[in-house]
Design a protein around this motif. Structure first.
Motif, PDB file in Angstrom:
ATOM      1  N   LEU A   1     -22.171 -14.356  -7.902  1.00  0.00           N
ATOM      2  CA  LEU A   1     -22.616 -14.136  -9.280  1.00  0.00           C
ATOM      3  C   LEU A   1     -21.475 -14.392 -10.257  1.00  0.00           C
ATOM      4  N   CYS A   2     -20.286 -13.942  -9.900  1.00  0.00           N
ATOM      5  CA  CYS A   2     -19.123 -14.205 -10.747  1.00  0.00           C
ATOM      6  C   CYS A   2     -18.863 -15.705 -10.846  1.00  0.00           C
ATOM      7  N   ASP A   3     -19.009 -16.413  -9.722  1.00  0.00           N
ATOM      8  CA  ASP A   3     -18.860 -17.873  -9.731  1.00  0.00           C
ATOM      9  C   ASP A   3     -19.861 -18.506 -10.686  1.00  0.00           C
ATOM     10  N   GLU A   4     -21.105 -18.068 -10.586  1.00  0.00           N
ATOM     11  CA  GLU A   4     -22.182 -18.636 -11.398  1.00  0.00           C
ATOM     12  C   GLU A   4     -21.896 -18.452 -12.894  1.00  0.00           C
ATOM     13  N   ILE A   5     -21.487 -17.264 -13.257  1.00  0.00           N
ATOM     14  CA  ILE A   5     -21.237 -16.963 -14.662  1.00  0.00           C
ATOM     15  C   ILE A   5     -20.021 -17.730 -15.184  1.00  0.00           C
TER      16      ILE A   5
END
Length: 216
Positions: free
Chosen positions: A128-132
């Motif tokens: 999720l951190c990667d996506e954001i």
């Protein structure tokens, strides 16, 4: 200018009236009724398209997030924890979002013993951190997670993640806070009463944010 002309010039006209001459009830014709029905149909169709595109966007975000989760899941748990630490997250916040205790995370870092389910939770959070970060260009994501999504309530992405509202975090990143009240409504329909305060934040004469009691 006649009185009738002055009255027409001063009367407010809505965008819909500008595009479509609304029928006079006393002189309504079949063609005018057709126009009203057609504009009603177009408005309904527009709402349907908007809802459908929003749903499609959410599914695309979820699919991308899950794909990243599968990739991140290839890493060892210790490596996942190291990357999360490098992003600047505190272990107390990580433990809360993952749904375990701080001692459990410390044990994982020292001796491993992570279950498959917890390994996926770590991979999912990092994904999720990667996506954001990659999709929306948000820097220093740990401090972004700590930042309230709106000045109206002290709700942060950490709160959303801890309560399994991860898709709201993605929507918040996508909208850049533009629809923060909608996100708060989805998080807690009673947030206005829950976080009601007798104080308000305002910009003072020195261009600094300050707090003052609300006017009665």
């Amino acid at each position: 200018m006649t009185s009738e002309t002055r009255q027409a010039a001063s009367s407010p006209t809505s965008p819909v009236e500008t595009l479509v001459q609304l029928p006079d009830p006393s002189t309504t014709s079949a063609s005018q009724l057709d126009i009203v029905e057609e504009t009603g149909f177009l408005r309904a169709q527009g709402r349907f398209i908007a809802d459908d595109s929003t749903d499609l966007h959410r599914r695309a975000l979820f699919t991308s997030w899950q794909r990243r989760t599968s990739e991140r899941g290839k890493l060892a748990p210790a490596a996942l924890l190291d990357e999360i630490a490098d992003l600047g997250f505190g272990w107390r916040d990580v433990a809360r979002m993952i749904g375990v205790s701080v001692p459990a995370i410390q044990k994982w870092r020292r001796a491993g013993g992570v279950t498959g389910e917890n390994r996926r939770r770590l991979a999912s959070f990092l994904a999720l951190c990667d996506e954001i970060t990659n999709r929306y260009g948000i820097q220093e994501i740990a401090s972004w997670f700590e930042m309230p999504i709106s000045s109206l309530a002290p709700v942060t992405p950490i709160d959303l993640y801890a309560e399994s509202k991860s898709m709201l975090i993605l929507e918040h990143a996508w909208n850049h806070g533009g629809d923060s009240e909608d996100i708060l409504d989805a998080y807690d329909p009673d947030w206005r009463e829950r976080f009601r305060s007798d104080f308000e934040v305002y910009l003072d004469d020195d261009r600094q944010m300050s707090i003052r009691p609300k006017e009665a």
